[in-house]
Scaffold this active site. Structure first.
Site, mmCIF file in Angstrom:
data_model
loop_
_atom_site.group_PDB
_atom_site.id
_atom_site.type_symbol
_atom_site.label_atom_id
_atom_site.label_comp_id
_atom_site.label_asym_id
_atom_site.label_seq_id
_atom_site.Cartn_x
_atom_site.Cartn_y
_atom_site.Cartn_z
ATOM 1 N N TRP A 227 1.709 1.819 -3.481
ATOM 2 C CA TRP A 227 0.634 2.527 -4.207
ATOM 3 C C TRP A 227 0.740 4.031 -3.957
ATOM 4 O O TRP A 227 0.531 4.839 -4.864
ATOM 5 C CB TRP A 227 -0.751 2.051 -3.742
ATOM 6 C CG TRP A 227 -1.275 0.869 -4.497
ATOM 7 C CD1 TRP A 227 -1.379 -0.404 -4.035
ATOM 8 C CD2 TRP A 227 -1.773 0.846 -5.856
ATOM 9 N NE1 TRP A 227 -1.913 -1.217 -5.007
ATOM 10 C CE2 TRP A 227 -2.169 -0.482 -6.136
ATOM 11 C CE3 TRP A 227 -1.926 1.815 -6.856
ATOM 12 C CZ2 TRP A 227 -2.705 -0.858 -7.374
ATOM 13 C CZ3 TRP A 227 -2.466 1.427 -8.079
ATOM 14 C CH2 TRP A 227 -2.839 0.109 -8.326
ATOM 15 N N TRP B 175 -9.889 7.914 -7.578
ATOM 16 C CA TRP B 175 -11.086 8.232 -8.371
ATOM 17 C C TRP B 175 -10.914 7.817 -9.824
ATOM 18 O O TRP B 175 -11.838 7.301 -10.449
ATOM 19 C CB TRP B 175 -11.436 9.727 -8.256
ATOM 20 C CG TRP B 175 -12.300 9.938 -7.056
ATOM 21 C CD1 TRP B 175 -11.879 10.303 -5.801
ATOM 22 C CD2 TRP B 175 -13.710 9.713 -6.960
ATOM 23 N NE1 TRP B 175 -12.946 10.331 -4.944
ATOM 24 C CE2 TRP B 175 -14.078 9.975 -5.627
ATOM 25 C CE3 TRP B 175 -14.685 9.326 -7.859
ATOM 26 C CZ2 TRP B 175 -15.401 9.853 -5.188
ATOM 27 C CZ3 TRP B 175 -15.998 9.195 -7.430
ATOM 28 C CH2 TRP B 175 -16.342 9.459 -6.099
ATOM 29 N N GLU C 206 0.845 -1.214 0.000
ATOM 30 C CA GLU C 206 0.000 0.000 0.000
ATOM 31 C C GLU C 206 0.873 1.254 0.000
ATOM 32 O O GLU C 206 0.530 2.267 -0.598
ATOM 33 C CB GLU C 206 -0.945 0.025 1.209
ATOM 34 C CG GLU C 206 -1.985 -1.084 1.216
ATOM 35 C CD GLU C 206 -2.798 -1.162 -0.061
ATOM 36 O OE1 GLU C 206 -3.204 -0.114 -0.589
ATOM 37 O OE2 GLU C 206 -3.015 -2.287 -0.551
ATOM 38 N N TRP D 165 -20.248 12.458 -19.185
ATOM 39 C CA TRP D 165 -20.682 12.155 -17.818
ATOM 40 C C TRP D 165 -21.973 12.902 -17.504
ATOM 41 O O TRP D 165 -22.212 13.982 -18.047
ATOM 42 C CB TRP D 165 -19.602 12.563 -16.813
ATOM 43 C CG TRP D 165 -18.294 11.858 -17.002
ATOM 44 C CD1 TRP D 165 -17.173 12.359 -17.579
ATOM 45 C CD2 TRP D 165 -17.972 10.514 -16.611
ATOM 46 N NE1 TRP D 165 -16.166 11.411 -17.585
ATOM 47 C CE2 TRP D 165 -16.632 10.266 -16.992
ATOM 48 C CE3 TRP D 165 -18.682 9.489 -15.988
ATOM 49 C CZ2 TRP D 165 -15.994 9.052 -16.762
ATOM 50 C CZ3 TRP D 165 -18.044 8.276 -15.760
ATOM 51 C CH2 TRP D 165 -16.722 8.072 -16.147
ATOM 52 N N TRP E 201 -16.679 11.841 -12.383
ATOM 53 C CA TRP E 201 -15.855 11.435 -11.239
ATOM 54 C C TRP E 201 -15.202 12.633 -10.551
ATOM 55 O O TRP E 201 -14.887 12.584 -9.364
ATOM 56 C CB TRP E 201 -14.788 10.413 -11.678
ATOM 57 C CG TRP E 201 -13.899 10.906 -12.793
ATOM 58 C CD1 TRP E 201 -14.126 10.798 -14.128
ATOM 59 C CD2 TRP E 201 -12.652 11.604 -12.661
ATOM 60 N NE1 TRP E 201 -13.101 11.383 -14.839
ATOM 61 C CE2 TRP E 201 -12.180 11.885 -13.969
ATOM 62 C CE3 TRP E 201 -11.881 12.022 -11.575
ATOM 63 C CZ2 TRP E 201 -10.987 12.561 -14.209
ATOM 64 C CZ3 TRP E 201 -10.694 12.696 -11.819
ATOM 65 C CH2 TRP E 201 -10.256 12.952 -13.120
ATOM 66 N N ASN F 204 -10.895 2.130 2.974
ATOM 67 C CA ASN F 204 -10.472 2.014 1.572
ATOM 68 C C ASN F 204 -11.439 1.200 0.722
ATOM 69 O O ASN F 204 -11.770 1.571 -0.398
ATOM 70 C CB ASN F 204 -9.071 1.398 1.498
ATOM 71 C CG ASN F 204 -8.606 1.260 0.061
ATOM 72 O OD1 ASN F 204 -8.537 2.245 -0.672
ATOM 73 N ND2 ASN F 204 -8.331 0.035 -0.356
HETATM 74 C C1 FAD Z 1 -11.672 6.955 -4.420
HETATM 75 C C2 FAD Z 1 -10.483 6.913 -3.462
HETATM 76 C C3 FAD Z 1 -10.036 8.091 -2.877
HETATM 77 C C4 FAD Z 1 -8.934 8.068 -2.010
HETATM 78 N N1 FAD Z 1 -8.502 9.256 -1.448
HETATM 79 C C5 FAD Z 1 -7.412 9.249 -0.645
HETATM 80 C C6 FAD Z 1 -6.927 10.470 -0.082
HETATM 81 O O1 FAD Z 1 -7.441 11.563 -0.339
HETATM 82 N N2 FAD Z 1 -5.861 10.395 0.766
HETATM 83 C C7 FAD Z 1 -5.240 9.203 1.055
HETATM 84 O O2 FAD Z 1 -4.275 9.205 1.837
HETATM 85 N N3 FAD Z 1 -5.667 8.052 0.517
HETATM 86 C C8 FAD Z 1 -6.736 8.028 -0.316
HETATM 87 N N4 FAD Z 1 -7.170 6.849 -0.851
HETATM 88 C C9 FAD Z 1 -6.406 5.602 -0.577
HETATM 89 C C10 FAD Z 1 -6.870 4.805 0.657
HETATM 90 O O3 FAD Z 1 -8.247 4.610 0.615
HETATM 91 C C11 FAD Z 1 -6.478 5.457 1.976
HETATM 92 O O4 FAD Z 1 -5.118 5.798 1.967
HETATM 93 C C12 FAD Z 1 -6.717 4.489 3.153
HETATM 94 O O5 FAD Z 1 -8.070 4.122 3.219
HETATM 95 C C13 FAD Z 1 -6.302 5.153 4.436
HETATM 96 O O6 FAD Z 1 -6.531 4.324 5.529
HETATM 97 P P1 FAD Z 1 -5.320 3.735 6.382
HETATM 98 O O7 FAD Z 1 -4.407 4.846 6.760
HETATM 99 O O8 FAD Z 1 -5.887 2.922 7.462
HETATM 100 O O9 FAD Z 1 -4.587 2.863 5.280
HETATM 101 P P2 FAD Z 1 -3.710 1.532 5.361
HETATM 102 O O10 FAD Z 1 -4.485 0.457 4.705
HETATM 103 O O11 FAD Z 1 -3.172 1.260 6.699
HETATM 104 O O12 FAD Z 1 -2.497 1.887 4.361
HETATM 105 C C14 FAD Z 1 -1.311 2.544 4.814
HETATM 106 C C15 FAD Z 1 -1.071 3.797 4.043
HETATM 107 O O13 FAD Z 1 -0.817 3.510 2.668
HETATM 108 C C16 FAD Z 1 -1.342 4.550 1.857
HETATM 109 N N5 FAD Z 1 -2.356 3.974 0.964
HETATM 110 C C17 FAD Z 1 -3.165 2.923 1.238
HETATM 111 N N6 FAD Z 1 -3.922 2.635 0.164
HETATM 112 C C18 FAD Z 1 -3.587 3.517 -0.790
HETATM 113 C C19 FAD Z 1 -4.021 3.741 -2.121
HETATM 114 N N7 FAD Z 1 -4.951 2.964 -2.714
HETATM 115 N N8 FAD Z 1 -3.487 4.761 -2.813
HETATM 116 C C20 FAD Z 1 -2.536 5.536 -2.263
HETATM 117 N N9 FAD Z 1 -2.086 5.373 -1.009
HETATM 118 C C21 FAD Z 1 -2.594 4.379 -0.282
HETATM 119 C C22 FAD Z 1 -1.962 5.577 2.782
HETATM 120 O O14 FAD Z 1 -1.016 6.582 3.028
HETATM 121 C C23 FAD Z 1 -2.250 4.748 4.025
HETATM 122 O O15 FAD Z 1 -2.311 5.506 5.194
HETATM 123 C C24 FAD Z 1 -8.271 6.848 -1.738
HETATM 124 C C25 FAD Z 1 -8.739 5.664 -2.332
HETATM 125 C C26 FAD Z 1 -9.829 5.699 -3.188
HETATM 126 C C27 FAD Z 1 -10.309 4.416 -3.823
#
Ligand code: FAD
Length: 484
Positions: free
Chosen positions: A291, A396, A288, A320, A373, A355
């Site tokens: 990502w 998105w 993650e 859209w 979107w 997420n």
């Molecule tokens: C439509 C959409 C919008 C999102 N908007 C944001 C946003 O504005 N800010 C944001 O930080 N994340 C965003 N994410 C990614 C992800 O959903 C969140 O980072 C995650 O839910 C945060 O929870 P956590 O800290 O418990 O993550 P964990 O699952 O513990 O992951 C650890 C860290 O990895 C990073 N991470 C995890 N998943 C992703 C991902 N898919 N893309 C990029 N980084 C990731 C984050 O920094 C996160 O804190 C988005 C995902 C989607 C599908």
């Protein structure tokens, strides 16, 4: 390599979204220089307005900044918070500081969104005019955005090969942590002046109940990181998709405001990689973080994203929908699909969304309702405490099939199936939709099938059947326009 200043004048640490003292490379670099160190933060609320920064995120940043100012003061480093208004004012304000304090060198973290890079180019020109070297560090990522390229020398646009190359890079050059700061020799503790922060907090219109659920600042972020590493990391792969479990780190706001260092996250997960019981979870979590870097390098390499353009040019002509009443129903969690509605209500009530639910909800808006979107992207930014341009735009565009390495357009999550799989007993739905609290674990996913009508809960605003065909047709039509 830090540039050594040639005088005994002070050096300046310019703070941005890296609001911490631990594992902060610019601070460590400045303190190692042997010069007196001061720090600055430019508060740019008009920039926040134009970037749709959520009130909760502003609160998080301002309170974290207060804690940072106090922590720096204990180290003998004065932090000045300057009310700059917007990025355009920063070069001149910095010039005044350079001249007034006779600054010999600037140390700072690099940022990659377009406006930030434009600001930094202007600042570099001003600093060069003044003869002041600026040392930048890529310390908000694990691998710098332009470090990895494909065999053709182009940026990676597909995640899996990017991650392979990313892992190789980290195996040979693990991220630097930056030494733990110690009080500057001979410096006494200072008082931190928080007037600018207090005024900005007073201007914020934010419900107290929202803030009470979160703890801003570096101390809380690092505590959260070690709690996660000790408790949930090993089970991350199994638990992370279930919104009712505390299966993820909840560190996203901390990572995007920099109250915790991503390098520290990576290092803390390393011992788990070597523990057979935890390896799977730790590898999945580190993926993650990959990502996160992936979307940052996409943002740095493709500035068109900052103008609202889709990554995939062949989706440019998609027509859209801009139906305001359907959009409003989605925003407020009144679509009639329980998991989507619970997700939206989680966002409104907490400023965070799980997420799995971000994917479900974003796909619902862009596929079922076929709404632009960019409307959803903006709404998320306006409410998320962790609102981060690269990750949000990436998420998105993935969900709407317009982005790099996105879900194929014919892939449409069923909001019912997702609900049955990831909230099987309906515990999460019941938490946010009290109207459905009396339904059992089977019927809660499809309340419209229940014989007695559920009061106060809407019928579905769109039918799931037929969505895939409608979306496929719209994507094909957009491609035909471009090809004709
Ligand atoms: C439509 C959409 C919008 C999102 N908007 C944001 C946003 O504005 N800010 C944001 O930080 N994340 C965003 N994410 C990614 C992800 O959903 C969140 O980072 C995650 O839910 C945060 O929870 P956590 O800290 O418990 O993550 P964990 O699952 O513990 O992951 C650890 C860290 O990895 C990073 N991470 C995890 N998943 C992703 C991902 N898919 N893309 C990029 N980084 C990731 C984050 O920094 C996160 O804190 C988005 C995902 C989607 C599908």
């Amino acid at each position: 390599m830090p540039v050594a200043p040639v005088t005994t004048d002070p050096v300046l640490v310019w703070y941005r979204n890296d609001l911490r003292v631990h594992h902060h490379q610019p601070l460590a670099g400045a303190m190692a220089s042997g010069h007196p160190v001061s720090a600055v933060y430019f508060l740019c609320e008009r920039q926040w307005d134009s970037h749709d920064v959520a009130p909760l995120r502003r609160w998080y940043v301002l309170e974290s900044l207060r804690e940072l100012g106090e922590a720096l003061a204990k180290l003998g480093v004065p932090l000045t918070v300057v009310d700059a208004g917007d990025f355009a004012a920063v070069p001149d304000l910095l010039k005044q500081i350079i001249q007034k304090q006779r600054i010999a060198a600037i140390y700072t973290g690099r940022e990659y969104p377009l406006n930030e890079m434009t600001r930094d180019r202007a600042v570099a020109a001003v600093a060069a005019d003044c003869g002041v070297p600026v040392t930048g560090y890529d310390h908000s990522v694990l691998v710098p955005p332009r470090a990895l390229v494909t065999g053709q020398g182009t940026p990676y646009t597909v995640f899996t090969p990017y991650r392979r190359s990313w892992e190789k890079w980290l195996a040979s050059s693990p991220p630097e942590l930056g030494v733990t700061p110690r009080r500057i020799k001979g410096a006494s503790s200072l008082d931190f002046n928080s007037e600018v922060i207090d005024r900005a907090l007073n201007r914020l219109n934010i419900a107290e109940a929202l803030c009470q659920q979160w703890q801003p600042g570096e101390r809380a972020a690092r505590k959260q990181l070690s709690r996660f590493a000790q408790s949930a990391l090993g089970r991350y792969r199994q638990d992370r998709d279930f919104p009712d479990l505390a299966g993820t780190s909840l560190l996203s706001a901390a990572l995007s405001a920099g109250t915790v260092s991503v390098a520290e996250c990576w290092h803390l997960a390393q011992p788990a990689i070597h523990d057979p019981k935890q390896r799977d979870g730790a590898e999945c979590w580190i993926s993650e973080l990959a990502w996160r870097d992936f979307y940052r390098q996409i943002m740095a390499n493709y500035p068109k994203l900052a103008w609202g353009a889709p990554f995939r040019d062949d989706t440019r002509m998609i027509r859209w929908s801009h139906d305001k009443s359907l959009f409003q129903a989605w925003c407020e969690g009144r679509t009639g699909y329980p998991l989507v509605d619970a997700a939206q209500r989680q966002l409104l009530q907490t400023g965070w969304m799980h997420n799995r639910l971000r994917m479900v909800s974003a796909m619902f808006l862009s596929k079922h309702l076929f709404i632009d979107w960019r409307w959803g992207e903006r709404f998320f930014m306006q409410h998320l405490m962790d609102g981060d341009f690269a990750a949000n735009n990436g998420g998105w565009q993935w969900s709407s099939s317009t982005g790099t390495d996105a879900a194929p357009y014919f892939r449409v999550f069923s909001p019912i199936r997702q609900s049955q799989r990831f909230d099987p007993e309906g515990h999460f739905i019941r938490r946010y939709i009290p109207e459905l609290a009396a339904l059992d674990g089977r019927s809660i996913h499809e309340p419209w099938k229940v014989a007695q009508k559920v009061s106060d809960y809407p019928a579905p605003i769109v039918d799931h059947i037929g969505v895939k065909d409608r979306v496929s047709e719209a994507f094909r039509a957009a491609r035909d326009i471009l090809e004709s």
